[in-house]
Design a protein around this motif. Structure first.
Motif, mmCIF file in Angstrom:
data_model
loop_
_atom_site.group_PDB
_atom_site.id
_atom_site.type_symbol
_atom_site.label_atom_id
_atom_site.label_comp_id
_atom_site.label_asym_id
_atom_site.label_seq_id
_atom_site.Cartn_x
_atom_site.Cartn_y
_atom_site.Cartn_z
ATOM 1 N N HIS A 196 0.836 -1.197 0.000
ATOM 2 C CA HIS A 196 0.000 0.000 0.000
ATOM 3 C C HIS A 196 0.876 1.254 0.000
ATOM 4 C CE1 HIS A 196 -3.991 -1.873 1.588
ATOM 5 N NE2 HIS A 196 -3.332 -2.734 0.827
ATOM 6 N N ARG A 197 0.296 2.351 -0.472
ATOM 7 C CA ARG A 197 1.017 3.619 -0.507
ATOM 8 C C ARG A 197 0.123 4.747 0.014
ATOM 9 N NH1 ARG A 197 2.523 3.321 -6.733
ATOM 10 N NH2 ARG A 197 0.648 2.002 -6.650
ATOM 11 N N ILE A 198 0.780 5.780 0.527
ATOM 12 C CA ILE A 198 0.088 6.991 0.982
ATOM 13 C C ILE A 198 0.385 8.102 -0.014
ATOM 14 C CG2 ILE A 198 -0.178 8.696 2.808
ATOM 15 C CD1 ILE A 198 -1.095 6.002 3.718
ATOM 16 N N LEU A 199 -0.665 8.693 -0.578
ATOM 17 C CA LEU A 199 -0.532 9.855 -1.446
ATOM 18 C C LEU A 199 -0.900 11.094 -0.641
ATOM 19 C CD1 LEU A 199 -2.447 8.541 -4.614
ATOM 20 C CD2 LEU A 199 -0.045 8.200 -4.022
ATOM 21 N N THR A 200 -0.014 12.066 -0.614
ATOM 22 C CA THR A 200 -0.269 13.310 0.115
ATOM 23 C C THR A 200 -0.149 14.484 -0.853
ATOM 24 O OG1 THR A 200 0.582 12.381 2.171
ATOM 25 C CG2 THR A 200 0.429 14.777 2.045
ATOM 26 N N TYR A 201 -1.112 15.391 -0.785
ATOM 27 C CA TYR A 201 -1.174 16.524 -1.706
ATOM 28 C C TYR A 201 -1.026 17.828 -0.919
ATOM 29 C CZ TYR A 201 -3.055 12.993 -4.856
ATOM 30 O OH TYR A 201 -3.227 11.862 -5.630
ATOM 31 N N SER A 202 -0.267 18.759 -1.486
ATOM 32 C CA SER A 202 0.018 20.033 -0.830
ATOM 33 C C SER A 202 -0.174 21.180 -1.814
ATOM 34 C CB SER A 202 1.450 20.054 -0.286
ATOM 35 O OG SER A 202 1.665 19.015 0.651
ATOM 36 N N VAL A 203 -0.391 22.371 -1.255
ATOM 37 C CA VAL A 203 -0.641 23.573 -2.065
ATOM 38 C C VAL A 203 0.205 24.724 -1.536
ATOM 39 C CG1 VAL A 203 -2.376 25.337 -2.658
ATOM 40 C CG2 VAL A 203 -2.991 22.909 -2.739
ATOM 41 N N VAL A 204 0.649 25.583 -2.448
ATOM 42 C CA VAL A 204 1.283 26.861 -2.102
ATOM 43 C C VAL A 204 0.291 27.973 -2.412
ATOM 44 C CG1 VAL A 204 3.176 28.452 -2.547
ATOM 45 C CG2 VAL A 204 3.593 25.983 -2.640
ATOM 46 N N TRP A 205 -0.071 28.758 -1.379
ATOM 47 C CA TRP A 205 -0.902 29.942 -1.554
ATOM 48 C C TRP A 205 -0.013 31.187 -1.549
ATOM 49 C CZ3 TRP A 205 -2.795 25.767 1.146
ATOM 50 C CH2 TRP A 205 -4.092 25.344 0.862
ATOM 51 N N SER A 206 -0.501 32.266 -2.127
ATOM 52 C CA SER A 206 0.303 33.481 -2.232
ATOM 53 C C SER A 206 0.592 34.118 -0.878
ATOM 54 C CB SER A 206 -0.372 34.493 -3.159
ATOM 55 O OG SER A 206 -1.692 34.777 -2.727
ATOM 56 N N ASN A 207 -0.236 33.841 0.144
ATOM 57 C CA ASN A 207 -0.020 34.345 1.496
ATOM 58 C C ASN A 207 -1.061 33.686 2.390
ATOM 59 O OD1 ASN A 207 -0.528 37.355 3.392
ATOM 60 N ND2 ASN A 207 1.277 36.059 3.495
ATOM 61 N N GLU A 208 -1.036 34.001 3.662
ATOM 62 C CA GLU A 208 -2.120 33.613 4.562
ATOM 63 C C GLU A 208 -2.563 34.864 5.316
ATOM 64 O OE1 GLU A 208 -0.876 30.619 7.317
ATOM 65 O OE2 GLU A 208 0.685 31.838 8.212
ATOM 66 N N ASP A 209 -3.851 35.148 5.267
ATOM 67 C CA ASP A 209 -4.368 36.338 5.935
ATOM 68 C C ASP A 209 -4.508 36.139 7.429
ATOM 69 O OD1 ASP A 209 -4.577 38.048 3.725
ATOM 70 O OD2 ASP A 209 -6.458 37.140 3.107
ATOM 71 N N GLY A 210 -4.413 34.920 7.903
ATOM 72 C CA GLY A 210 -4.406 34.621 9.330
ATOM 73 C C GLY A 210 -3.208 33.757 9.648
ATOM 74 N N GLY A 211 -3.073 33.344 10.906
ATOM 75 C CA GLY A 211 -1.960 32.475 11.269
ATOM 76 C C GLY A 211 -0.707 33.246 11.596
ATOM 77 N N THR A 212 0.434 32.697 11.216
ATOM 78 C CA THR A 212 1.737 33.270 11.556
ATOM 79 C C THR A 212 1.880 34.679 10.989
ATOM 80 O OG1 THR A 212 2.682 31.049 11.494
ATOM 81 C CG2 THR A 212 4.222 32.884 11.455
#
Length: 471
Positions: A196-212
């Motif tokens: 079996h395998r694990i597929l993980t998907y990720s995204v880059v956003w231009s910024n985050e308006d909340g969080g750090t």
């Protein structure tokens, strides 16, 4: 893998009479078409339609170069133009286009059966900022990946991300002007069950308006984009989804089991927080189906995906300018924690291990230091906040703010510094590499890396700093 084929000459001639663009090919829009170099998608004009022929069923990806004259991600009211792309009347994805210079983009279209399909590009009036009038598209190419191709599995389970419409952050179409999804990628890892395998998907956003906050993003993560994993699924030895295995990154960075809807095998998610976490109930009008063919090589930080897509740095910097998150030049100084012009930073990747590993509220981090040939001042990546030092042991991106105009030849030394957060845990840090170091050019894109180093420098309570590179 199959690239769509040209139709026969009589069909092409018929399409020209009917006012359609000729079918997409492996290289460009057909030479018989008046749009052989550019396909223009205009506000208040009929949609652009491109017939395509799929010779073998599979998951489809569209490559194109796109520009939007008169738009600029740094200018409020003129940030972008939005093109909504559909196939055979089915809404596939939005494309947010910014700037007059063509950018290469790659999007997914989902599963296409063998046969003739109609690709439609619609200028989305309501989603596009007022100053946008048109988008130019060229080098359009659609490729299908059949079930026997290695890329098929990755594309088959790639999620669709709906946009964000938080009332306090703008219009229902706010991803046309802020925190827009830029690129996506996949990673594959073995699962606990053999085969079996694990597929993980990720995204880059231009910024985050909340969080750090913005200065901490630069110090701790080496950029002001937001990078998040969004969806993960386990597949068996036949490539079938293991029932109940898929998870997503929910608000507050929780990992929850996906219980939403699918489109084919594609999970439908929505960006539902100001720091771009996901929900599995979708109701936003915008939709982003980014290609996930790119992957992250072993030993590379996630920012590697930005490095090989250098235009993402330009979008990143322009959003900071437009949102007034940059110190005004007259007040800009590397001695304050506020973020200055992002061209004033050294962008570096540090490789280290911490023993014992960092856990809990007290930990030992590392800061990168730079001394210039013009003096003895050491400029530190974490500024004055110990919590902005690097705690993670994966190859970690960071930045060091330097005086405006600093160039590679101005750097005399690079050093590493042990930083204690809370109570000293006594941890020893082995710094073993600097993987890259560059400045952004006038266009806000990475210049050539000039800084690499490998070795093993040990930092502990008695030896808290060391010079690892000298000119």
């Amino acid at each position: 893998m199959r690239v769509v084929q040209l139709m026969t000459a009589p069909v092409v001639a018929f399409m020209a009479l009917a006012g359609l663009a000729a079918p997409a090919t492996a290289d460009t829009l057909p030479r018989e078409s008046s749009h052989s170099r550019h396909l223009e998608v205009r506000r208040d004009h009929p949609d652009a339609r491109v017939p395509v022929v799929v010779s073998r069923s599979g998951e489809a990806v569209i490559d194109l170069n796109a520009s939007a004259p008169g738009t600029d991600w740094a200018l409020a009211g003129a940030e972008s133009a939005v093109v909504s792309i559909s196939v055979d009347g089915h809404y596939a994805t939005d494309l947010v286009v910014s700037g007059g210079q063509p950018l290469h983009r790659q999007l997914a279209l989902g599963h296409l059966n063998a046969g003739v399909h109609m690709l439609r590009l619609h200028f989305s009036d309501e989603r596009s900022p007022a100053a946008a009038t048109s988008t130019l598209v060229d080098s359009l190419q659609i490729t299908t990946y059949a079930p026997d191709s290695p890329e098929y599995l990755v594309l088959r389970y790639a999620p669709v991300v709906y946009g964000r419409s938080l009332a306090d952050l703008g219009s229902p179409y706010q991803n046309a002007t802020t925190d827009t999804p830029l690129i996506a990628w996949h990673e594959i890892a073995p699962a606990a069950t053999p085969g079996h395998r694990i597929l993980t998907y990720s995204v880059v956003w231009s910024n985050e308006d909340g969080g750090t906050n913005t200065p901490a993003l630069m110090a701790r993560w080496g950029r002001t984009t937001d990078i998040e994993w969004i969806y993960s699924v386990e597949v068996d030895e036949h490539g079938s989804r293991v029932a109940g295995s898929d998870t997503y990154q929910a608000p507050n960075h929780a990992t929850l089991h996906f219980s939403g809807k699918y489109e084919g095998d594609h999970a439908l998610l929505e960006t539902c927080t100001s720091n771009n976490n996901m929900c599995d109930v979708v109701d936003d009008p915008m939709r982003f189906f980014l290609s996930t063919l790119q992957t992250l090589p072993a030993g590379q930080p996630r920012e590697y995906l930005m490095d090989i897509n250098p235009w993402t740095y330009e979008i990143m910097a322009k959003e900071m300018l437009r949102e007034h998150k940059v110190e005004v030049p007259s007040a800009s100084t590397p001695f304050t924690p506020e973020m200055s012009d992002q061209r004033n930073y050294l962008y570096a990747v540090v490789k280290k291990t911490t023993q014992p590993a960092n856990t809990g509220s007290s930990w030992v981090g590392v800061s990168l230091g730079v001394r210039l040939v013009s003096g003895e001042t050491i400029y530190l990546s974490h500024h004055v906040d110990p919590t902005w030092s690097i705690s993670r042991d994966l190859p970690a991106a960071t930045t060091v703010e330097l005086p405006a105009g600093t160039k590679a030849d101005d750097i005399a030394e690079v050093s590493v510094h042990r930083v204690v957060v809370g109570t000293d845990t006594g941890a020893t840090v082995h710094v073993t590499g600097i993987n890259r170091g560059f400045f952004l050019g006038q266009d806000y894109r990475p210049q050539q890396s000039f800084l690499t180093w490998g070795g093993d420098v040990v930092l502990d309570a008695n030896n808290t700093s060391a010079v690892i590179w000298r000119r």
